[in-house]
Design an enzyme around this catalytic site. Sequence first.
Site, PDB file in Angstrom:
ATOM      1  N   GLU A 160       0.813  -1.222   0.000  1.00  0.00           N
ATOM      2  CA  GLU A 160       0.000   0.000   0.000  1.00  0.00           C
ATOM      3  C   GLU A 160       0.849   1.276   0.000  1.00  0.00           C
ATOM      4  O   GLU A 160       0.655   2.177   0.814  1.00  0.00           O
ATOM      5  CB  GLU A 160      -0.982  -0.025   1.179  1.00  0.00           C
ATOM      6  CG  GLU A 160      -1.908  -1.250   1.110  1.00  0.00           C
ATOM      7  CD  GLU A 160      -2.785  -1.436   2.343  1.00  0.00           C
ATOM      8  OE1 GLU A 160      -2.746  -0.599   3.252  1.00  0.00           O
ATOM      9  OE2 GLU A 160      -3.515  -2.445   2.391  1.00  0.00           O
ATOM     10  N   ASN A 201       2.180  -4.910  -3.299  1.00  0.00           N
ATOM     11  CA  ASN A 201       0.777  -5.277  -3.081  1.00  0.00           C
ATOM     12  C   ASN A 201      -0.034  -4.011  -2.786  1.00  0.00           C
ATOM     13  O   ASN A 201       0.427  -3.128  -2.062  1.00  0.00           O
ATOM     14  CB  ASN A 201       0.747  -6.216  -1.860  1.00  0.00           C
ATOM     15  CG  ASN A 201      -0.572  -6.909  -1.640  1.00  0.00           C
ATOM     16  OD1 ASN A 201      -1.141  -7.483  -2.565  1.00  0.00           O
ATOM     17  ND2 ASN A 201      -1.073  -6.868  -0.416  1.00  0.00           N
ATOM     18  N   HIS A 237     -10.253  -6.258  -2.541  1.00  0.00           N
ATOM     19  CA  HIS A 237     -11.315  -6.017  -1.549  1.00  0.00           C
ATOM     20  C   HIS A 237     -12.480  -5.327  -2.280  1.00  0.00           C
ATOM     21  O   HIS A 237     -12.528  -4.108  -2.404  1.00  0.00           O
ATOM     22  CB  HIS A 237     -10.791  -5.161  -0.400  1.00  0.00           C
ATOM     23  CG  HIS A 237      -9.770  -5.862   0.420  1.00  0.00           C
ATOM     24  ND1 HIS A 237     -10.070  -6.983   1.180  1.00  0.00           N
ATOM     25  CD2 HIS A 237      -8.444  -5.639   0.611  1.00  0.00           C
ATOM     26  CE1 HIS A 237      -8.984  -7.401   1.801  1.00  0.00           C
ATOM     27  NE2 HIS A 237      -7.974  -6.604   1.470  1.00  0.00           N
ATOM     28  N   GLU A 266      -5.979 -10.733  -1.684  1.00  0.00           N
ATOM     29  CA  GLU A 266      -6.813 -10.549  -0.484  1.00  0.00           C
ATOM     30  C   GLU A 266      -8.291 -10.478  -0.865  1.00  0.00           C
ATOM     31  O   GLU A 266      -9.048  -9.650  -0.346  1.00  0.00           O
ATOM     32  CB  GLU A 266      -6.400  -9.262   0.259  1.00  0.00           C
ATOM     33  CG  GLU A 266      -4.927  -9.215   0.624  1.00  0.00           C
ATOM     34  CD  GLU A 266      -4.540  -7.974   1.426  1.00  0.00           C
ATOM     35  OE1 GLU A 266      -5.429  -7.265   1.933  1.00  0.00           O
ATOM     36  OE2 GLU A 266      -3.318  -7.719   1.533  1.00  0.00           O
ATOM     37  N   ASP A 268     -12.056 -10.428  -1.193  1.00  0.00           N
ATOM     38  CA  ASP A 268     -13.348 -10.594  -0.529  1.00  0.00           C
ATOM     39  C   ASP A 268     -14.344  -9.660  -1.203  1.00  0.00           C
ATOM     40  O   ASP A 268     -13.961  -8.705  -1.880  1.00  0.00           O
ATOM     41  CB  ASP A 268     -13.303 -10.436   1.003  1.00  0.00           C
ATOM     42  CG  ASP A 268     -12.657  -9.160   1.500  1.00  0.00           C
ATOM     43  OD1 ASP A 268     -12.538  -8.189   0.716  1.00  0.00           O
ATOM     44  OD2 ASP A 268     -12.285  -9.125   2.691  1.00  0.00           O
TER      45      ASP A 268
HETATM   46  O1  G2I Z   1      -7.613  -4.135   6.152  1.00  0.00           O
HETATM   47  C1  G2I Z   1      -7.756  -5.283   5.354  1.00  0.00           C
HETATM   48  C2  G2I Z   1      -6.419  -5.699   4.774  1.00  0.00           C
HETATM   49  C3  G2I Z   1      -5.923  -4.643   3.793  1.00  0.00           C
HETATM   50  N1  G2I Z   1      -4.654  -5.059   3.183  1.00  0.00           N
HETATM   51  C4  G2I Z   1      -3.611  -5.419   4.107  1.00  0.00           C
HETATM   52  C5  G2I Z   1      -4.090  -6.447   5.126  1.00  0.00           C
HETATM   53  O2  G2I Z   1      -3.084  -6.747   6.052  1.00  0.00           O
HETATM   54  C6  G2I Z   1      -5.341  -5.966   5.832  1.00  0.00           C
HETATM   55  O3  G2I Z   1      -5.723  -6.989   6.778  1.00  0.00           O
HETATM   56  C7  G2I Z   1      -6.324  -6.550   7.962  1.00  0.00           C
HETATM   57  C8  G2I Z   1      -6.661  -7.754   8.821  1.00  0.00           C
HETATM   58  O4  G2I Z   1      -7.609  -8.547   8.139  1.00  0.00           O
HETATM   59  C9  G2I Z   1      -7.250  -7.313  10.154  1.00  0.00           C
HETATM   60  O5  G2I Z   1      -7.393  -8.441  11.028  1.00  0.00           O
HETATM   61  O6  G2I Z   1      -5.438  -5.695   8.656  1.00  0.00           O
HETATM   62  C10 G2I Z   1      -6.053  -5.163   9.807  1.00  0.00           C
HETATM   63  C11 G2I Z   1      -5.131  -4.093  10.411  1.00  0.00           C
HETATM   64  O7  G2I Z   1      -4.995  -3.030   9.565  1.00  0.00           O
HETATM   65  C12 G2I Z   1      -6.345  -6.279  10.808  1.00  0.00           C
HETATM   66  O8  G2I Z   1      -7.019  -5.758  11.904  1.00  0.00           O
HETATM   67  C13 G2I Z   1      -6.386  -5.855  13.129  1.00  0.00           C
HETATM   68  C14 G2I Z   1      -7.110  -4.962  14.094  1.00  0.00           C
HETATM   69  O9  G2I Z   1      -6.985  -3.615  13.641  1.00  0.00           O
HETATM   70  C15 G2I Z   1      -6.525  -5.065  15.453  1.00  0.00           C
HETATM   71  O10 G2I Z   1      -7.292  -4.318  16.352  1.00  0.00           O
HETATM   72  C16 G2I Z   1      -6.465  -6.521  15.876  1.00  0.00           C
HETATM   73  O11 G2I Z   1      -5.810  -6.646  17.107  1.00  0.00           O
HETATM   74  O12 G2I Z   1      -6.421  -7.189  13.597  1.00  0.00           O
HETATM   75  C17 G2I Z   1      -5.749  -7.330  14.819  1.00  0.00           C
HETATM   76  C18 G2I Z   1      -5.671  -8.815  15.171  1.00  0.00           C
HETATM   77  O13 G2I Z   1      -6.951  -9.362  15.244  1.00  0.00           O
END
Ligand code: G2I
Length: 375
Positions: A160, A201, A237, A266, A268
């Site tokens: 990003e 990515n 996404h 990724e 969805d």
């Molecule tokens: O935001 C969707 C994706 C966009 N591209 C990069 C990916 O790495 C990103 O993935 C998401 C995860 O699916 C989430 O699970 O990235 C988020 C963070 O920016 C992740 O969220 C985080 C929460 O913000 C935290 O509060 C939490 O502790 O997940 C953490 C673990 O559950």
Amino acid sequence: MPSSKWRSLAVVCAVASAAASVLIATPAHADGTLRGHAVERGKFIGAAIATTPLANETAYRNIASTEFNQITAENAMKWESTEPNDNQYTFTGADQIVNFATQNNQQVHGHTLVWHSQTPGWVQGLNATNMRAAMNEHIATVVGRYANNATVVSWDVVNEVFDDNGNMRQSFWFNTLGQSYIADAFRAARAADPNARLCINDYNVEGINAKSTAMFNLVQSLRAQNVPVDCVGFQGHLAIQFGFPNDIQQNMQRFANLGVQVRVTELDVRMQTPRTAAKDTTQAQYYTNVINACNAVTACAGVTIWGFTDKYSWVPDTFSGEGFALIYDNNYAVKPAYTAVHNALDGGTPTNDTTPPTTPGTPTASAITSTGATL
Ligand code: G2I
């Protein structure tokens, strides 16, 4: 460019393909796993995996292992997870993912080394000299840990780097180091594992638009300077209320023409609540379209879905009033989107064929080559 990692995948595919070819003898399009059909095509089908349900839920583990041949750690390999404090590394979650994948004959895509999000404050506050050193050291350590591990085959080196208009994102990386951090990160990753495939990515780059064109220009420029960018990841996404990027195949192909591998990293497809049958049908069509686009582009290695069950999707936490983005529901029942992915990988349309299976013969030799199946 043969490497031990890429050769090992060819073996995996040959074995899996032989097994999968037996499945073809069952009623047309009625069964077979996603991974079985993906292997027949020389593609991967993957899922982002979260460590907590992986440890705690049998149903989660069963689907993760049987349906997918590629895994991305949803959070466990990010900087805040692997190096929360300067030079204090924790690989518990990362190793959990890698070990699961190894046990299940899957490959891991490392996500992600350099990102503006989920990076600890101690990194963000460094001066330029120290930030560049910390970045290089982090990459050397994390990539180096898995360099001789045949399960970990690729990395999102930078994630990003563009803003929504296609300008360089004004992240702490860019503001402190300038654009050169991108080339430096790729060179550090190549030095740490010469056999890993190295990706850039981003999101909202699926169709042809200002942001994907900025990505195209950057990749072209980096490769002209011999910066080792091997692969471009389109996050995918999507949301049914925003329409489908109908030029996704054309967009992937223009990147492929630069000589890079492409992949959807990724995927969805979210919807506004409430979930309805009509929205499920539209969502399923989006999944079909993405798989078809990857199928149609030789350089597209595969598609990774960002999770698989709505139970653990990131979407409701981020987009209020939206959800149901994945291919299994909250109770691990398959949705129309699952069938869509299945049939697009299988290459056929659903039939009500009741013909009994023929007696399986000797599986024919796999047509999968290391080139065609390279992750
Ligand atoms: O935001 C969707 C994706 C966009 N591209 C990069 C990916 O790495 C990103 O993935 C998401 C995860 O699916 C989430 O699970 O990235 C988020 C963070 O920016 C992740 O969220 C985080 C929460 O913000 C935290 O509060 C939490 O502790 O997940 C953490 C673990 O559950």
